[in-house]
Design an enzyme around this catalytic site. Structure first.
Site, PDB file in Angstrom:
ATOM      1  N   GLY A  29       0.850  -1.259   0.038  1.00 46.32           N
ATOM      2  CA  GLY A  29      -0.020  -0.008  -0.063  1.00 46.32           C
ATOM      3  C   GLY A  29       0.756   1.257   0.036  1.00 46.32           C
ATOM      4  O   GLY A  29       1.996   1.303   0.473  1.00 46.32           O
ATOM      5  N   GLU A 379      -0.356   6.706  -9.980  1.00 48.07           N
ATOM      6  CA  GLU A 379       0.264   5.636 -10.273  1.00 48.07           C
ATOM      7  C   GLU A 379       0.117   5.339 -11.935  1.00 48.07           C
ATOM      8  O   GLU A 379       1.366   5.060 -12.719  1.00 48.07           O
ATOM      9  CB  GLU A 379      -0.284   4.167  -9.620  1.00 48.07           C
ATOM     10  CG  GLU A 379       0.135   4.206  -7.981  1.00 48.07           C
ATOM     11  CD  GLU A 379      -0.638   3.343  -7.378  1.00 48.07           C
ATOM     12  OE1 GLU A 379      -0.567   3.329  -6.013  1.00 48.07           O
ATOM     13  OE2 GLU A 379      -1.353   2.472  -8.031  1.00 48.07           O
ATOM     14  N   ASP A 497     -13.454  46.870  31.045  1.00 47.16           N
ATOM     15  CA  ASP A 497     -14.714  46.557  29.889  1.00 47.16           C
ATOM     16  C   ASP A 497     -15.508  45.657  30.715  1.00 47.16           C
ATOM     17  O   ASP A 497     -15.165  44.988  31.628  1.00 47.16           O
ATOM     18  CB  ASP A 497     -13.925  46.207  28.792  1.00 47.16           C
ATOM     19  CG  ASP A 497     -15.229  45.395  27.708  1.00 47.16           C
ATOM     20  OD1 ASP A 497     -16.156  46.258  27.578  1.00 47.16           O
ATOM     21  OD2 ASP A 497     -14.908  44.369  27.283  1.00 47.16           O
ATOM     22  N   ASP A 499     -18.712  43.399  29.083  1.00 50.78           N
ATOM     23  CA  ASP A 499     -18.901  42.000  28.522  1.00 50.78           C
ATOM     24  C   ASP A 499     -17.557  41.142  27.740  1.00 50.78           C
ATOM     25  O   ASP A 499     -16.952  42.208  27.094  1.00 50.78           O
ATOM     26  CB  ASP A 499     -19.902  42.437  27.276  1.00 50.78           C
ATOM     27  CG  ASP A 499     -21.211  42.550  27.860  1.00 50.78           C
ATOM     28  OD1 ASP A 499     -22.136  41.802  27.822  1.00 50.78           O
ATOM     29  OD2 ASP A 499     -21.291  43.799  27.919  1.00 50.78           O
TER      30      ASP A 499
HETATM   31  C1  GDG Z   1      -7.657   5.405   0.789  1.00 52.62           C
HETATM   32  C2  GDG Z   1      -8.617   6.377   0.372  1.00 52.62           C
HETATM   33  C3  GDG Z   1      -6.887   7.493  -0.661  1.00 52.62           C
HETATM   34  C4  GDG Z   1      -5.275  -1.587  -6.011  1.00 52.62           C
HETATM   35  N1  GDG Z   1      -5.403  -2.869  -6.843  1.00 52.62           N
HETATM   36  C5  GDG Z   1      -4.204  -3.419  -6.645  1.00 52.62           C
HETATM   37  C6  GDG Z   1      -3.299  -2.712  -5.897  1.00 52.62           C
HETATM   38  N2  GDG Z   1      -3.949  -1.589  -5.680  1.00 52.62           N
HETATM   39  C7  GDG Z   1      -3.426  -0.427  -4.945  1.00 52.62           C
HETATM   40  C8  GDG Z   1      -3.164   0.720  -5.854  1.00 52.62           C
HETATM   41  C9  GDG Z   1      -3.342   2.026  -4.909  1.00 52.62           C
HETATM   42  C10 GDG Z   1      -4.109   1.439  -3.595  1.00 52.62           C
HETATM   43  O1  GDG Z   1      -4.207   0.277  -3.963  1.00 52.62           O
HETATM   44  C11 GDG Z   1      -5.638   1.974  -3.615  1.00 52.62           C
HETATM   45  O2  GDG Z   1      -5.334   3.277  -3.291  1.00 52.62           O
HETATM   46  P1  GDG Z   1      -6.343   4.483  -3.662  1.00 52.62           P
HETATM   47  O3  GDG Z   1      -6.114   5.706  -3.211  1.00 52.62           O
HETATM   48  O4  GDG Z   1      -7.122   4.355  -5.031  1.00 52.62           O
HETATM   49  O5  GDG Z   1      -7.700   3.815  -2.646  1.00 52.62           O
HETATM   50  P2  GDG Z   1      -8.243   3.485  -1.301  1.00 52.62           P
HETATM   51  O6  GDG Z   1      -7.684   1.900  -0.891  1.00 52.62           O
HETATM   52  O7  GDG Z   1      -9.796   3.577  -1.164  1.00 52.62           O
HETATM   53  O8  GDG Z   1      -7.610   4.281  -0.170  1.00 52.62           O
HETATM   54  C12 GDG Z   1      -8.063   7.042  -0.976  1.00 52.62           C
HETATM   55  C13 GDG Z   1      -5.739   6.585   0.012  1.00 52.62           C
HETATM   56  O9  GDG Z   1      -6.469   6.031   1.040  1.00 52.62           O
HETATM   57  C14 GDG Z   1      -4.376   7.108   0.592  1.00 52.62           C
HETATM   58  O10 GDG Z   1      -4.784   8.436   1.339  1.00 52.62           O
HETATM   59  O11 GDG Z   1      -6.261   8.074  -1.744  1.00 52.62           O
HETATM   60  O12 GDG Z   1      -9.027   8.379  -1.253  1.00 52.62           O
HETATM   61  O13 GDG Z   1     -10.080   5.783  -0.124  1.00 52.62           O
HETATM   62  O14 GDG Z   1      -1.902   2.208  -4.472  1.00 52.62           O
HETATM   63  O15 GDG Z   1      -1.894   0.559  -6.542  1.00 52.62           O
HETATM   64  N3  GDG Z   1      -2.233  -3.187  -5.676  1.00 52.62           N
HETATM   65  C15 GDG Z   1      -1.702  -4.369  -5.817  1.00 52.62           C
HETATM   66  N4  GDG Z   1      -2.423  -5.107  -6.504  1.00 52.62           N
HETATM   67  C16 GDG Z   1      -3.849  -4.847  -7.118  1.00 52.62           C
HETATM   68  O16 GDG Z   1      -4.560  -5.479  -7.411  1.00 52.62           O
HETATM   69  N5  GDG Z   1      -0.430  -4.814  -5.801  1.00 52.62           N
END
Ligand code: GDG
Length: 739
Positions: A29, A379, A497, A499
């Site tokens: 992540g 990404e 003063d 209030d």
């Molecule tokens: C929360 C907030 C905010 C997805 N599919 C695969 C995979 N991913 C990775 C992506 C990306 C991450 O997961 C998803 O991040 P997002 O930001 O799109 O969404 P949320 O998970 O809902 O995250 C969001 C985030 O927190 C950060 O603050 O942006 O708005 O909702 O990195 O690449 N990774 C792999 N395989 C997959 O199939 N390895």
């Protein structure tokens, strides 16, 4: 500074149990990689739930030992806790409400009880690992109570909080039964970060309306501590995504994809399974595109990856079924013998496959109904080695605030979504590159380590600011110095003063009557023959007479229009006219008629439009309207229109608290001069005071006064301390700050 403690619901590792053998794999992540750089530094640590239920104590010890090698500290949760705190409160209340889908929320009391107790569990884990000087950085909506819980135990702690999902507008947030507790929890932090300015704005607005905070733009003062609320748009590890596309395995996948889709144009869609991501709307738009443009049949493909998530929650299960049905329907209706429109995968892919898809697809469709930020779109951009390709981005994603060169769409408008795909398919290469290069610059620069650096630097700055304010808390010295001057003076002039200075601010002006304690203080000051005490107020003479007529003090009413020397008669300032009131009253009345809660107070020489009972922003709007409506009319008549504390006042230019104070100052030679006030009208007194004088501003530091003090309660304590006698047991638990 000590170490940094990161706290999030999940630890950045995945545990898997292979017949009793537990293995750890790092999770990929964005947060894990972004914070990876800091939590591995020095003796920093990360605290969180390891992601699976481990009830056996031996197994817990074993897992703890393994995690410890990577500076990770587990908080073990029972299945019951996971169900209620995580899946319940976090994902069935906070997630839908914060993503503007309040009808999905289930306000179930046990969810809250567990949310509270699990936050306590996290608090205990932090306290076990925390040492003086450490910085705690708490992440996300699962732990909103944690900053407050930590602050209660360690008042001087440095705590940052970052929320990864949106913060909704007040109207939605207020629906949550535990809204005040949630705000109170967050306000335990010193720095509260969101992805966008709008989220920060919504938070400040909710805090202002639901808690007794004082705020000016993004600074909040709560329990005498200053908190900063700001936006920190999160980035990705952009270098990693850029380099990934050159990895041999990724190149292999790219070649395979190019071969399989040789004559078809790829449209990519990647999300976690979630109703906030707009997956069904995207499918509808894609189907509409095929329906209205049959020439695309056989030529384009929607490559859709949905990563399994929360599919034991009812709404997610239903969404999954609907996606299955929808994809099946489109494929059934449009497929040919050699082509199918939607390639749908319900599973997570290794990051190499993801990278190959980002590098190969021509279009990336990121159209959530709401998203805190959305990292997928960033990404995609970082993976475009030739700067071609088109991003279609929902205006409801935080990322749209930064990536304005994408094709921005409203995801609720299926037709506009479809048109955006058409536009993307037709976009000339030069235009694709122009837009992509601009977006890439942003994604490369504002990467995740930049984000971490910004947040941490700001947190340290906020702490520094609090400390330097604290350094001005020279309560003991200032208090003692002033008392020394007071004690050695032979004649003293004291302006107070009313209030906001001697009593608190109430919604009903008639309620702000003096109490027993205040009488005793004033009496004590007045009975000292060396003192001349003057109450200088905006109130009318009747009010002051009713409450203070019996005391041996002087009084100035209506900001200087009336004066009364102790036990004498009220005298008005010579030459004042009140003729103008008949012209101005109807104008103010027309504003009152349009503004529920507003009222006009008529004084002898001024008119005051009060809005302390009016809905907050409406009151401010109206007061601005009044000021611009009356400004020129007032100037012509020798009047001034002044904003005050929830009032707009129209009065003669000659009336001024400063002038009133001057006439007292000129009457005698005093060797101790003091003025205390909270309002901007008191500034005139501060400025009129001879040097050196003790001038004290109540409630703020922005003033011509030399000292500041927090509120009327502290003013009272300070006055008791000055009058220093046995009547009051006056400990010095107030703070007079020198500025
Ligand atoms: C929360 C907030 C905010 C997805 N599919 C695969 C995979 N991913 C990775 C992506 C990306 C991450 O997961 C998803 O991040 P997002 O930001 O799109 O969404 P949320 O998970 O809902 O995250 C969001 C985030 O927190 C950060 O603050 O942006 O708005 O909702 O990195 O690449 N990774 C792999 N395989 C997959 O199939 N390895």
């Amino acid at each position: 500074m000590g170490k940094t403690i990161i706290v999030s619901n999940r630890l950045p590792v995945k545990l898997s149990d292979n017949e009793g053998e537990i293995t750890l794999t790092p999770s990929e992540g964005g947060l894990a990689t972004g914070l990876g750089s800091i939590y591995r530094e020095k003796n920093n640590i990360w605290i969180g739930w390891p992601g699976m239920e481990i009830s056996d104590e031996d197994a817990q010890r074993k897992v703890s030992r393994e995690l410890d090698k990577q500076d990770l500290k587990p908080v073990f949760l029972t299945q019951e806790e996971i169900n209620h705190y995580y899946e319940g409160f976090s994902n069935e209340i906070l997630w839908p409400v914060f993503h503007y889908m309040p009808t999905y929320a289930r306000y179930h009391q046990p969810y809250w009880d567990y949310y509270y107790s699990v936050n306590q569990k996290f608090r205990d884990a932090v306290l076990q690992n925390m040492e003086p000087g450490d910085i705690v950085w708490v992440h996300d909506y699962q732990l909103m109570l944690l900053p407050g819980m930590l602050r209660a135990v360690v008042p001087e702690a440095t705590i940052g909080f970052f929320q990864h999902i949106p913060f909704p507008s007040y109207e939605l947030f207020r629906m949550i039964p535990w809204r005040v507790e949630l705000l109170d929890g967050l306000l335990g932090a010193d720095l509260i970060g969101f992805h966008t300015f709008d989220d920060a704005r919504h938070f400040v607005s909710a805090a202002r309306r639901l808690t007794p905070v004082i705020s000016s733009s993004n600074e909040i003062s709560y329990n005498n501590r200053n908190i900063i609320v700001d936006s920190f748009p999160m980035g990705i590890d952009s270098q990693k995504f850029r380099e990934l596309t050159n990895k041999p395995l990724v190149r292999e996948y790219i070649a395979e994809l190019n071969k399989s889709f040789e004559n078809t144009r790829l449209i990519l869609s990647i999300d976690r399974l979630d109703y906030s991501k707009g997956i069904l709307q995207r499918l509808k738009a894609f189907e509409l595109l095929l329906q209205l443009n049959p020439e695309y049949i056989g030529n384009i493909v929607l490559y859709m990856i949905v990563v399994p998530s929360r599919d034991n929650v009812r709404q997610y299960k239903e969404l999954l079924d609907e996606i299955d049905k929808f994809v099946g329907g489109i494929n059934a209706r449009y497929r040919t013998m050699t082509w199918q429109p939607v390639f749908y995968f319900y599973r997570a892919l290794p990051v190499e496959e993801l990278s190959a898809l980002y590098a190969t697809a021509e279009i990336c469709l990121v159209t959530p109904m709401r998203d805190g930020m959305n990292l997928v779109c960033k990404e995609f951009i970082a993976s475009r080695e030739h700067d071609d390709g088109v991003l279609i981005l929902s205006e409801m994603a935080g990322a749209s605030k930064e990536l304005s060169d994408a094709i921005i769409v409203n995801p609720n408008n299926i037709h506009a979504l479809m048109q955006a795909i058409e536009e993307a398919l037709d976009m000339p290469l030069a235009e694709q590159k122009r837009r992509m290069q601009l977006m890439k610059e942003i994604v490369m620069k504002f990467n995740v380590s930049h984000w971490v650096k910004l947040f941490m630097a700001r947190l340290k700055e906020v702490k520094q600011m609090q400390l330097s304010m604290f350094a001005k808390h020279i309560s003991e010295t200032s208090g003692n110095n002033i008392k020394h001057l007071y004690a050695h003076a032979e004649s003293r002039l004291i302006f107070l003063d009313y209030d906001g200075t001697l009593v608190g601010f109430t919604a009903d002006i008639e309620m702000a009557a003096p109490d027993e304690e205040l009488y005793r203080i004033l009496q004590k000051l007045a009975e000292d023959a060396a003192n001349r005490v003057v109450i200088v107020s905006g109130r009318n003479p009747e009010f002051l007479e009713k409450w203070f007529g019996s005391l041996h003090i002087d009084m100035v009413a209506e900001h200087g229009a009336w004066t009364k020397i102790a036990h004498g008669e009220w005298q008005s300032l010579p030459g004042l006219s009140a003729q103008w009131k008949k012209d101005f009253f109807p104008v103010l009345e027309s504003f009152t008629d349009r503004t529920p809660g507003a009222f006009i107070e008529e004084k002898d020489f001024s008119l005051v439009w009060h809005y302390r009972k009016v809905e907050e922003s409406l009151g401010e709007l109206r007061s601005n309207e009044i000021m611009s409506t009356l400004r020129y009319l007032a100037e012509d008549k020798g009047l001034q229109v002044l904003p005050g504390n929830k009032v707009v006042e129209v009065k003669n230019v000659e009336i001024n608290k400063g002038k009133a104070a001057l006439s007292f100052l000129q009457e005698g030679a005093y060797d101790f001069n003091m003025a205390i006030g909270d309002d901007h009208t008191d500034e005139d007194i501060f400025k009129a005071m001879p040097s050196p004088a003790v001038t004290i501003k109540v409630g703020s530091q922005v003033s011509a006064a030399r000292y500041s003090i927090n509120d009327y309660r502290e003013v009272r304590k300070f006055l008791k301390f000055l009058a220093g006698n046995n009547l009051f047991n006056a400990p010095q638990d107030f703070a007079v700050r020198e500025k």
